[in-house]
Every structure is written in structure tokens, then in C-alpha cells.
Design an enzyme around this catalytic site. Structure first.
Site, short mmCIF file in Angstrom:
data_model
loop_
_atom_site.label_atom_id
_atom_site.label_comp_id
_atom_site.label_asym_id
_atom_site.label_seq_id
_atom_site.Cartn_x
_atom_site.Cartn_y
_atom_site.Cartn_z
N ARG A 46 11.54 0.58 3.14
CA ARG A 46 10.09 0.85 3.24
C ARG A 46 9.61 1.69 2.05
O ARG A 46 8.41 1.84 1.84
CB ARG A 46 9.75 1.51 4.58
CG ARG A 46 8.28 1.79 4.78
CD ARG A 46 7.83 1.87 6.26
NE ARG A 46 8.80 2.51 7.11
CZ ARG A 46 9.00 3.84 7.21
NH1 ARG A 46 8.28 4.67 6.51
NH2 ARG A 46 9.92 4.32 8.03
N TYR A 97 -16.09 -9.65 -0.35
CA TYR A 97 -15.17 -10.32 0.56
C TYR A 97 -15.41 -9.78 1.97
O TYR A 97 -15.48 -8.57 2.18
CB TYR A 97 -13.73 -10.08 0.11
CG TYR A 97 -12.76 -10.58 1.13
CD1 TYR A 97 -12.81 -11.90 1.56
CD2 TYR A 97 -11.84 -9.73 1.73
CE1 TYR A 97 -11.95 -12.36 2.54
CE2 TYR A 97 -10.98 -10.19 2.70
CZ TYR A 97 -11.04 -11.50 3.11
OH TYR A 97 -10.20 -11.96 4.08
N ASP A 168 -12.56 -4.12 -7.17
CA ASP A 168 -11.76 -5.27 -6.75
C ASP A 168 -11.87 -6.30 -7.88
O ASP A 168 -12.93 -6.88 -8.10
CB ASP A 168 -12.30 -5.82 -5.42
CG ASP A 168 -11.46 -6.99 -4.90
OD1 ASP A 168 -10.89 -7.72 -5.72
OD2 ASP A 168 -11.42 -7.17 -3.67
N LYS A 193 -4.34 -14.38 -4.65
CA LYS A 193 -5.21 -15.35 -5.36
C LYS A 193 -4.68 -15.64 -6.76
O LYS A 193 -3.60 -16.16 -6.89
CB LYS A 193 -6.64 -14.79 -5.41
CG LYS A 193 -7.12 -14.14 -4.11
CD LYS A 193 -7.16 -15.10 -2.95
CE LYS A 193 -7.93 -14.48 -1.80
NZ LYS A 193 -7.41 -14.75 -0.48
C1 LIG Z 1 -12.20 -10.56 -3.50
C2 LIG Z 1 -11.17 -10.39 -2.43
N1 LIG Z 1 -10.64 -9.18 -2.20
C3 LIG Z 1 -9.73 -8.97 -1.22
C4 LIG Z 1 -9.30 -10.01 -0.41
C5 LIG Z 1 -8.31 -9.73 0.67
O1 LIG Z 1 -7.04 -10.13 0.26
P1 LIG Z 1 -5.87 -10.63 1.24
O2 LIG Z 1 -6.36 -11.89 1.90
O3 LIG Z 1 -4.71 -10.83 0.31
O4 LIG Z 1 -5.64 -9.56 2.24
C6 LIG Z 1 -9.81 -11.29 -0.61
C7 LIG Z 1 -9.38 -12.40 0.24
O5 LIG Z 1 -9.95 -13.46 0.25
C8 LIG Z 1 -10.77 -11.49 -1.64
O6 LIG Z 1 -11.33 -12.69 -1.87
#
Ligand SMILES: Cc1ncc(COP(=O)(O)O)c(C=O)c1O
Length: 358
Positions: A46, A97, A168, A193
């Protein structure tokens, strides 16, 4: 540490490799281990894994900071939110998101935060909302409206207000945008992604240049345990090696498609920020037309998520959690690396067959 003077495309290939000695493997092998012989730096599964370290070295090198891998993008986002004091004031995009917005709204519902939603494309709005804020959370471009924020300006505002600036960077990737260089405190990614790029892992990452923040994020990961699996980081690092090539090709395709889609009779508005591989279309025929197009494609794939080598699309409002600033007829396209003529032929056929009136 990887030589920071190397080009970003080179760093994507060379960072996080084992030391050069005879018979050392070129890639860090997958380590399946819950525990390690005592007396070393890792001790327990961990707390660390050689595969995490390799992936973190590579992402950290690309973004220009120190990285930490998490079980998912949302686990990385949760770790960042754990830095907030109680009753925090948070500035965040009015479209982002949905999972990130839901995380923030959960805090608001618990009485632990106040949320100021802004259009991040409007730098004045961001600056005005920043008075008394603890955190400015940017996503740029945003998911799914593809609004682009002025990160440098927001960084100056955040510094002046004593707020943290988090970006992000999932949609832009460090190939196209490096927020830490623009003054951000922390970058987060859904590595699920573009970073991993093959739609086969769920993974997240934080990157920061601040040793104190890094320590607190690491403490959070150790204690809360949202750790990645060894196979996931291996696959993500393998995918990361081709990030520059993939982003370059997908962006070239997206640029070409966005130009051709502009003026398409089925489409009332093309949202494309001029860079990256994401394109959003407002369909003239609303939700019914967007659903019909998503059903009609044969090469494109009707699926959520994005950033893979394969082109996908979806009607975002099919998710009840999607923001109502997003229209019912919005189709979000994640453009892949296929031949652009094949992508166009399939999309044009699907769009041309759909109803155009509400
Ligand atoms: C811009 C963005 N940030 C964060 C996330 C969350 O990521 P995860 O699905 O890997 O938890 C996503 C998921 O679609 C996203 O599009």
C-alpha cells in the site's frame, strides 16, 4: 531524474526506465507483491511498488513535478480535495467532468464546502469568484463543452488570494499544456484517458512541484488506500511511451474533422478549442438526433470515456448527472488515430441519416 532539457516527446519515451547495466531489462517489470523484505524504502504494497515509481517518474517528468499514481482519476481528485479545510470555498467550472462536480457537490451537501461555479473561459469571472477562496479547480479544456481557461491568469489570482490552483489536464495532456509551468500548484489526470491511451486501464495521477503538498497527498494515499494495481501502471506506462505520437495524430484528425463538420446540415454548432483530440457537436435535431447518430456509426464506437487510440462518441446528457449547461443534443467525440477519411466517411453517413428538427 530524467533530463528536463530533453523534448517532451523524448521524455515520454525515456523517463522511468531501469538503470543502464548489463542484462537489466529496458522496462521496469511488473511486481506483484503485497509485502517486501524489511529494512528498505517500500516495505508494504500500500506504500509503494517499483511499477508505480516508474510511471510516476515518467508523468512527473512530462508535467514538470513529482507524481503520485492513484486507483482512478477520481481517487486522485479525492486526494486533492482532502487538502481542503472544513467549510472551504471552492471555485470550479460550471461544466466539468460530472464525477468531479459530484464530488464537490457531495462536500457541499455535507455542509463542508461552498461551491462557486464559473465559466472558466471568462477569466474575469474566475478572478471575481476567487475572493476568499481556498481552491480554484480548473479543468481546461472542460468536459464536455471544451471551454479553455487562462491558467496563467488564474495562477496569479490564486497566488494573490492565497488559494490553491488545481488543473485537471486530462484533455490537453502534457504534450499540449503543462499547468505547473503556468503557475498551477497541482495537476490531476484521469490517466485512464490519453496518458494510458488504449481504453484498457482505470488510473489517476497527481503532480505537484511543492514538497509539502506531495507529502500530504502521499500520506492520504497511504492511509485511504486508493492505490493502483501493478498491471495498471505497467499498461499505462507502456501506453505513455507513444503519447506524443498519439496526441499528434488524434489532434490532426480532430482539426480536420472539426473543419468538415462546421456547416454540416445535421450540426448547429461545432465546439473545438483549436487543439487536442476532443470535439463536441450540438445536433440540430436535439437528443433524438444525437441518439440516432450514436446508434448509426459503424467505425466510431458509441461508448463513454475518451482518449483511446480508437474514436468514440456519446450523447453526454444520457447521464443524469451531466450538468444542465450541456444541451440534450450534445455529442462528445473523442477522436482517435485512425485514417481521417475513414472517420469522416462513417461520421458523415451517420449524421446525414438523422432527423434535423426537434
Ligand atoms: C476530465 C476528467 N477528469 C477526471 C475524470 C475521472 O477519471 P476516472 O474515470 O479515471 O476516475 C474523468 C473521467 O471521465 C474526466 O473526463
Amino acid at each position: 531524474m530524467t533530463d528536463p532539457t530533453l523534448a517532451v516527446a523524448t521524455r515520454a519515451v525515456v523517463a522511468g526506465r531501469p538503470a543502464r547495466k548489463a542484462d537489466a531489462p529496458l522496462n521496469v517489470p511488473v511486481t506483484f507483491a503485497s509485502t517486501f523484505h524489511a529494512g528498505g524504502e517500500v516495505e508494504y504494497g500500500r506504500y509503494g511498488n517499483p511499477g508505480w515509481s516508474a510511471f510516476e517518474e515518467a508523468v512527473g517528468s512530462l508535467e514538470g513535478g513529482t507524481a503520485l499514481a492513484f486507483a482512478s482519476g477520481l481517487a486522485a481528485a479525492s486526494a486533492v480535495l482532502s487538502l481542503l479545510p472544513e467549510n472551504a470555498v471552492v471555485v470550479a467550472p460550471d461544466n466539468a467532468y460530472t464525477g468531479t462536480r459530484s464530488l464537490l457537490l457531495e462536500r457541499v451537501a455535507q455542509g463542508r464546502a461552498t461551491l462557486r461555479s464559473v465559466n472558466v473561459a471568462d477569466a474575469e469571472q474566475v478572478a471575481d469568484a476567487a475572493a476568499g477562496a481556498d481552491l480554484i479547480w480548473l479543468e481546461s479544456p472542460t468536459n464536455p463543452l471544451l471551454d479553455v481557461a487562462d491558467i496563467e491568469r488564474a495562477a496569479a489570482v490564486a497566488r494573490a488570494r492565497g488559494a490553491l490552483l488545481v488543473v485537471d489536464n486530462t484533455f490537453a495532456t502534457p504534450i499540449l499544456q503543462r499547468p505547473l509551468e503556468l503557475g498551477a500548484d497541482i495537476v490531476v489526470h484521469s490517466a485512464t484517458k490519453f496518458l494510458a491511451g488504449h481504453s484498457d486501464v482505470v488510473l489517476g495521477v497527481t503532480v505537484t512541484g511543492d514538497a509539502g503538498l506531495q507529502q500530504r497527498l502521499d500520506d492520504h494515499r497511504r492511509l485511504h488506500g486508493a492505490i493502483p494495481g501493478p498491471m495498471e501502471v505497467f499498461l499505462a506506462l507502456r501506453g505513455l511511451r507513444t503519447l506524443a505520437l498519439r496526441v499528434g495524430q488524434a489532434q490532426a484528425n480532430a482539426r480536420e474533422l472539426s473543419t468538415r463538420l462546421d456547416g454540416h446540415p445535421a450540426v448547429s454548432l461545432v465546439r473545438y478549442p483549436g487543439f487536442g483530440a476532443m470535439v463536441s457537436l450540438e445536433m440540430r435535431g436535439g437528443a433524438a438526433a444525437a441518439d440516432a447518430a450514436a446508434d448509426a456509426v459503424r467505425l466510431w464506437i458509441n461508448a463513454t470515456s475518451l482518449g483511446g487510440v480508437e474514436s468514440t462518441l456519446e450523447r453526454r446528457r444520457r447521464w443524469p448527472s451531466e450538468a444542465d449547461t450541456v444541451s440534450e443534443g450534445l455529442l462528445r467525440l473523442s477522436v482517435g488515430i485512425e485514417d481521417v477519411e475513414d472517420l469522416w466517411a462513417d461520421l458523415d453517413t451517420a449524421l446525414s441519416a438523422v432527423p434535423r428538427n426537434h
